[in-house]
Enzyme design. Structure first.
Site, short mmCIF file in Angstrom:
data_model
loop_
_atom_site.label_atom_id
_atom_site.label_comp_id
_atom_site.label_asym_id
_atom_site.label_seq_id
_atom_site.Cartn_x
_atom_site.Cartn_y
_atom_site.Cartn_z
N ASP A 1 49.13 110.24 134.08
CA ASP A 1 49.49 110.22 135.50
C ASP A 1 48.71 111.32 136.19
O ASP A 1 48.37 112.32 135.56
CB ASP A 1 50.98 110.54 135.66
CG ASP A 1 51.85 109.38 135.26
OD1 ASP A 1 51.34 108.25 135.26
OD2 ASP A 1 53.02 109.62 134.93
N ASP B 1 56.89 109.17 133.69
CA ASP B 1 58.06 109.97 134.07
C ASP B 1 59.19 109.10 134.61
O ASP B 1 60.31 109.20 134.18
CB ASP B 1 57.69 111.07 135.07
CG ASP B 1 56.79 110.58 136.20
OD1 ASP B 1 56.68 109.35 136.37
OD2 ASP B 1 56.22 111.41 136.92
N ASP C 1 58.43 103.52 134.03
CA ASP C 1 57.32 103.80 133.12
C ASP C 1 57.73 103.57 131.66
O ASP C 1 56.88 103.51 130.78
CB ASP C 1 56.88 105.27 133.25
CG ASP C 1 56.20 105.54 134.58
OD1 ASP C 1 55.74 104.57 135.19
OD2 ASP C 1 56.13 106.71 134.98
#
Ligand code: ATP
Length: 931
Positions: free
Chosen positions: A330, A649, A653
Site C-alpha cells: 500500500d 489494512d 483487504d
C-alpha cells in the site's frame, strides 16, 4: 437479573441490569473488581506445552530409551562407572534438549502475546484501548469496520453497522445490526438477534457502541469453543520435509549400526560391548536435536524480526519470506509517512497556498502571487475549509491529531483559519453520516442548520465531481458546466502530479420540507436510505495535501531491486499522485516510464484474468484501485509463478492478504480481520520492515542449512569411522562412552550457535530461492557426504597408524577421539558460510560460536587429561607430538579443500579467461567453492 433475554430489553434497561452507565461506562475500579470476580475474557485454549512435558519428551526418544535399558544391563554386569557416565551424558543431553525446546516454546508463546486482540472501551468517560482479555460485563465498547467483536455485546448505538457471524451461525453474508430490541416471544435465533454482537464475529461495515453482556467462556462462542479450537502450531514445509528425512536417516543409521554390531561380534568382540557400541553409535549418529534446533533457529529469527518490528504470526512465513519475488505494498502509511498536510486549496477559481508543517495548527494562506490571504474575507475558501472540517471525524489533540491523517489535515487547515471544529460543530450538529469506505472513496455527513438539512461530502475528486451538478465560485452558486468540470479535473491532475493527495469537497442544502430530510432530521433513516441523497451536489473546491515518502523507503526499494524482489505500489490515490511518489522512492524511473508500468482500477476492470496475469508482469504501480482489485492482482502474479507478499489494512483487504504467499497486515492502522488473515504484522506499518523481514527470512534459512550441513557431515563421519573399522576387521576405534561424549561435545552447543549466525552481508544481493528447492540443493548433499567421508577417514587414520606402530589401544582410541572432535570443531567454522571464507566473514562475528567451541574444547581436554576422567573414558594423556598428529589430520580436510580450490577453481578461471580471449568475462558464479 430478570429472566427477559437482553436482546428484548431497551438499552437503558440493559445498562440498569448490568449496573453501568451508557455514557460514562464503568469506573476503572469497578472494572478491576469485576475482572477479579468473573475472570479474564478469554476462551480456554488447548494449553501450551508444559515444561514437565518437554522434560519427559527428552527421555521418550526410542534410541535414548534403548540406551537407558543398556545402561541398566551395564549396571547389572558390574560396569558401574560406565552406567553412571552414560546416565550423566544422557541427562546433560536432555538438559540441553530441554533448554532448546523450552526456549523455542517460550518465544512462540511471546509471539502469540504480541498479537493478542485489543478492544476500545469507555471507562470513567474516557475512551482507550485495552487488552480484550480485560473486558468485563458492563463495559462500554466501541466497534467499527474491521474489528473482531471482543465479547458478547448488546448494541446501544449503531451507524450503518453490519457483522459477519459465519463462525456462529454459518451464514457468511454480513447481517445488519441496529440497537432496536427484538421481541422475545418470537424466539429469535442468534442470527436474528439484530441488536446483539457476538464474540468472534467480524464488523464488516459501519460503527457502533455496545455493552458487554457476557465474556470468556460464557459467550456464545465460549459455549461452542471446544468445537472450533484451532489445532496446534503449524509446521513449516521445511520442518515437515526434515521430519520425513529424519525417518530415513534413523532407518539408515539403524541398519549401519546393526552391521557394525554383527561384524564386531564376528571379529570376536563381546556381544554386550558391541550392543552398547551399536546403541551409542545410533544415539550419536541420529541427529535427534535437528528438529529442535530448526525450531530454535526459526523462533530466534522470529524474535530478531520482532525487534525489527516484523511480527510473524505463522512460522511457515519465515521460510516463504526468503522466496518472495514481488512485494505489493500500500502507498499511504506504508511507503509514505501518512502525515498529511494541506498545501493547496482551489476554492472557486482561486488557487490558495497554505504554509505550516505537520499537524501544528499554525500557518498562513497565500494567493497565486504569494500575496497573503485572509480566509475570513474569502468566502469560497472559508466554505471549503468548513466543509472539510465538518465532514471529518479527526480532532485536534495535544501535539498532533486524533483520528485519520487525511481528515486530520483538513481539521488542521481549518484551524489555521481560526475555524475550530468543536465550535463549528456546535452550530452545525451532525445528525447522520455515511462513513468513509475505500470502495466508495468518499464520506458524507448530514447536519442540522437552522431547521434545514445540509449534506457535506468529501472524497476522491473525480468521484465527488460525478455527484455534482452545481458549482460555487466567488460569484455564488450556479450550474456546473462541462468547462468547469474540465477545469476541475485538470487542476486535480496537476496537483496530483505534484505528489499531492487531492480531495474534492461538495455540499447540498436539502429543504426541511423535503420528506427525506425530515426523516433524516428525525433520526428515522437507515444508512441505505442516505446514499440516494448524494446527488445534485454543489462543487465547493479541491484540497491538495502532501504525504511525504518515508525516509528509509528509497533504500529499501533499492535493496529489493538488488535482491531480485520487485516492489509494486498499490493505492487508492489518483494515478498522477501515485506516479509522482513512485518516482520519488525509486519504484518508477524518473526519466522514462515504459507502457504498462502504471495500471488503474478502471483498466483492471476491463481486463480478463488472463490479460491481467500478463499485464501484472510489468506493472509497478496500481492506482485508483479498490481492495477487491488486490485479490485479482495477487492471483495474477501467483499464476505466473511469483511468490507474493501483499500488505493490507482495511477489512476488505483481508481476502487478498490471505491469498498472498505472505500476507502482511499493518500493526498500527490494520484491522483485526486483516491481522487475523495475515502471516506477518508490521508493528510500525513501514515498508522497510518488510524488506528487513525478507533479509531475516533468508538469513534464517541459510542458518538452518548451515547447521544441517554441520550436524549431518559430523554424523556421517562418526558412523563411517565405526563402520569402516568394523569392515576392515579393526578393533572398535571408539568405545561406547567415547562415542556418546563426542556426540555431547560436538552436536549441542556448536550447532545451536550456528543457528544464530548473523545474516551474511550479501543476503540481499542474490536472487530469491525457488520455493520448491530442496534443503540439500546447491550441492549441499555432496558437501555433506564428502566432508563426512573425510572426517571418517581422518579419524580412522588417526586410530590405525598409531595402533599399527605398536601404541596401546587406549592411546590409539584417545587419538581417534581427539581427531574426531577436532575435525568437527574445525568444520563448524567452515559451515559458517557457503560462499565466503572465514577471513572475509571475520572470525569473531559470531562470539557465541567461539564460546561454544571453547566449551567443547575444554570438555574434550577434560576427558583426555583429568585424572578422574581418564579411567572412566579410558583415555590417556596426549603429548605435543600427538597433538601435532591430531591437528594435521583434522586440519587435513581444510588443507585438501584449499589446495583443490587453488588448482581446480583457479584453473577454471584461467579457462574462462581464455574463452573470453582477453575480454573481461565475468567469472561463473560459484557458490560452492569448497568440497
Ligand atoms: P493506500 O495508498 O494505502 O491504498 P489510500 O488511502 O490511497 O491508501 P484509500 O484509503 O482506499 O486508499 O483511499 C482511496 C481514496 O479515497 C483516496 O485517494 C482519497 O481520495 C479518498 N479518501 C481517503 N481517505 C478519505 C476520507 N477519510 N474521507 C474521504 N475520502 C477519503
Amino acid at each position: 437479573m430478570s429472566d427477559e433475554p437482553l436482546y428484548s430489553l431497551e438499552p437503558a434497561a440493559v445498562a440498569g441490569l448490568l449496573r453501568t452507565d451508557l455514557e460514562r461506562g464503568l469506573s476503572a475500579r469497578e472494572a478491576e473488581r469485576r475482572l477479579d470476580e468473573v475472570g479474564p475474557n478469554t476462551l480456554k485454549e488447548a494449553g501450551g506445552v508444559s515444561p514437565l512435558a518437554i522434560i519427559l519428551e527428552q527421555f521418550s526418544d526410542f534410541m535414548v530409551l534403548v540406551l537407558l535399558g543398556a545402561t541398566v544391563v551395564s549396571f547389572l554386569l558390574g560396569e558401574i562407572s560406565d552406567a553412571v557416565t552414560i546416565i550423566a551424558i544422557v541427562i546433560i543431553n536432555a538438559v540441553l534438549g530441554f533448554v532448546q525446546e523450552y526456549r523455542a516454546e517460550r518465544s512462540l508463546a511471546a509471539l502469540r502475546e504480541l498479537t493478542a486482540p485489543t478492544a476500545r472501551v469507555v471507562r470513567d468517560r474516557a475512551e482507550f484501548e485495552v487488552d480484550a482479555a480485560t473486558l468485563v460485563p458492563g463495559d462500554l465498547v466501541m466497534v467499527e469496520a474491521g474489528d473482531q467483536v471482543p465479547a458478547d455485546l448488546r448494541l446501544i448505538e449503531a451507524s450503518s453497522l453490519a457483522a459477519e457471524e459465519a463462525a456462529l451461525t454459518g451464514e457468511s453474508h454480513p447481517v445488519r445490526k441496529t440497537p432496536r430490541a427484538v421481541a422475545a416471544d418470537q424466539r429469535p435465533t442468534l442470527g436474528e438477534q439484530g441488536c446483539m454482537l457476538f464474540m468472534g464475529s467480524v464488523i464488516t461495515r459501519g460503527r457502533g457502541r455496545g455493552l458487554v453482556v457476557k465474556t470468556g467462556m460464557s459467550t456464545e462462542m465460549g459455549l461452542i469453543a471446544g468445537m472450533i479450537q484451532e489445532s496446534g502450531e503449524e509446521e513449516t514445509p521445511l520442518q515437515r520435509r526434515l521430519e520425513q528425512l529424519g525417518k530415513y536417516i534413523v532407518a539408515a543409521c539403524l541398519v549401519i549400526c546393526g552391521v557394525v554390531v554383527v561384524v564386531g561380534v564376528r571379529n570376536g568382540e563381546s556381544i554386550y560391548r558391541m550392543f552398547l557400541a551399536g546403541v551409542s553409535l545410533a544415539v550419536a549418529a541420529i541427529p535427534e536435536g535437528l528438529p529442535a534446533i530448526v525450531t530454535i533457529a526459526l523462533a530466534l529469527g522470529v524474535q530478531r524480526m520482532s525487534k525489527r518490528q516484523a511480527i510473524v504470526r505463522r512460522l511457515p512465513a519465515v521460510e516463504t519470506l526468503g522466496c518472495a519475488t514481488v512485494v505489493c505494498s500500500d502507498k499511504t502509511g506504508t511507503l509514505t509517512e501518512n502525515q498529511m498536510t494541506v498545501r493547496r486549496i482551489i476554492a472557486g477559481h482561486r488557487s490558495v497556498y497554505v504554509s505550516g508543517t505537520g499537524y501544528s495548527p499554525k500557518g498562513r494562506f497565500y494567493g497565486d502571487g504569494r500575496e497573503p490571504l485572509d480566509p475570513r474575507r474569502n468566502e469560497a475558501l472559508r466554505l471549503a475549509l468548513l466543509v472539510g472540517a465538518l465532514c471529518a471525524d479527526a480532532r485536534l489533540a495535544p501535539g498532533g491529531i486524533k483520528g485519520d491523517p487525511t481528515e486530520g489535515a483538513l481539521v488542521v487547515a481549518a484551524a489555521k483559519a481560526g475555524l475550530l471544529v468543536e465550535e463549528i460543530e456546535a452550530e452545525w450538529p451532525r445528525v447522520a453520516e455515511i462513513p468513509f469506505e475505500s470502495e466508495r472513496r468518499r464520506m458524507t455527513t448530514f447536519h442540522r442548520v437552522d431547521g434545514g438539512l445540509w449534506l457535506l461530502c468529501k472524497g476522491a475528486a473525480d468521484t465527488v465531481i460525478d455527484l455534482c451538478t452545481r458549482f460555487r465560485d466567488e460569484a455564488g452558486e450556479r450550474a456546473l458546466f462541462a468547462a468547469d468540470r474540465h477545469e476541475i479535473l485538470k487542476a486535480n491532475e496537476e496537483m496530483a502530479g505534484d505528489a499531492l493527495r487531492v480531495l474534492g469537497l461538495a455540499a447540498r442544502r436539502i429543504p426541511a420540507g423535503d420528506p427525506r430530510a425530515a426523516a433524516v432530521l428525525g433520526g428515522r433513516t437507515e444508512a441505505e436510505d442516505l446514499a440516494p441523497l448524494e446527488r445534485d451536489l454543489c462543487f465547493i473546491g479541491l484540497v491538495g495535501m502532501i504525504d511525504p515518502p518515508r525516509k528509509e523507503v528509497y533504500r529499501a526499494v533499492q535493496t529489493c531491486q538488488r535482491a531480485g524482489v520487485r516492489t509494486v505500489m498499490i493505492t487508492g490515490d489518483h494515478w498522477a499522485t501515485a506516479r509522482a511518489i513512485a518516482q520519488e522512492i525509486g519504484i518508477l524511473e524518473t526519466t522514462s516510464i515504459s507502457g504498462g508500468a502504471i495500471l488503474t482500477g478502471r483498466e483492471l476492470d476491463k481486463m480478463s484474468d488472463r490479460e491481467l496475469a500478463r499485464a501484472a508482469q510489468t506493472a509497478r504501480v496500481y492506482a485508483r484501485v479498490s481492495p477487491h482489485h488486490k485479490l485479482r492482482i495477487v492471483r495474477a502474479l501467483k499464476q505466473k509463478g511469483q511468490v507474493v507478499a501483499m500488505t493490507g489494512d482495511g477489512v476488505n483487504d483481508a481476502p487478498a492478504v490471505k491469498e498472498a504467499d505472505i500476507g502482511v497486515a499493518m500493526g498500527l492502522s490494520g484491522t483485526d480481520v486483516t491481522k487475523e488473515a495475515s502471516s506477518m504484522v508490521l508493528a510500525d506499518d513501514n515498508f522497510a520492515t518488510i524488506v528487513a523481514a525478507i533479509e531475516e527470512g533468508r538469513a534464517i534459512y541459510d542458518n538452518i542449512r548451515k547447521f544441517i550441513r554441520y550436524l549431518l557431515s559430523c554424523n556421517v563421519g562418526e558412523i563411517l569411522v565405526m563402520f569402516l573399522a568394523a569392515v576392515a576387521g579393526l578393533p572398535l576405534p571408539l568405545i561406547p562412552i567415547q562415542i556418546l561424549m563426542v556426540n555431547l561435545v560436538t552436536d549441542g552447543l556448536p550447532a545451536m550457535a550456528l543457528g544464530v549466525e548473523p545474516p551474511e552481508p550479501d543476503v540481499a544481493d542474490r536472487p530469491p530461492r525457488p520455493p520448491q528447492e530442496s534443503v540439500f540443493a546447491r550441492r549441499l548433499a555432496i558437501k555433506i557426504s564428502v566432508r563426512g567421508l573425510m572426517i571418517g577417514l581422518a579419524t580412522l587414520i588417526g586410530f590405525w597408524v598409531p595402533l599399527h606402530v605398536g601404541a596401546p589401544i587406549e592411546h590409539a582410541r584417545t587419538l581417534a577421539f581427539a581427531t574426531l572432535v577436532s575435525c568437527q570443531l574445525i568444520h563448524v567454522f567452515d559451515c559458517r558460510s557457503e560462499r565466503r571464507s572465514l577471513l572475509k566473514l571475520g572470525f569473531f562475528t559470531n562470539p557465541l560460536l567461539i564460546g561454544a567451541v571453547a566449551v567443547s574444547t575444554a570438555m574434550m581436554l577434560g576427558t583426555i587429561y583429568l585424572p578422574g576422567m581418564q579411567p572412566v573414558f579410558k583415555t590417556t594423556a596426549l603429548t605435543v607430538g600427538d597433538w601435532l598428529w591430531v591437528l594435521i589430520l583434522s586440519g587435513g580436510p581444510n588443507i585438501f579443500v584449499s589446495l583443490r580450490r587453488v588448482f581446480i577453481y583457479h584453473g577454471k578461471e584461467r579457462i574462462w579467461m581464455q574463452i573470453g580471449r582477453g575480454r573481461e568475462v565475468s567469472r561463473p558464479k560459484e557458490d560452492n567453492e569448497d568440497e
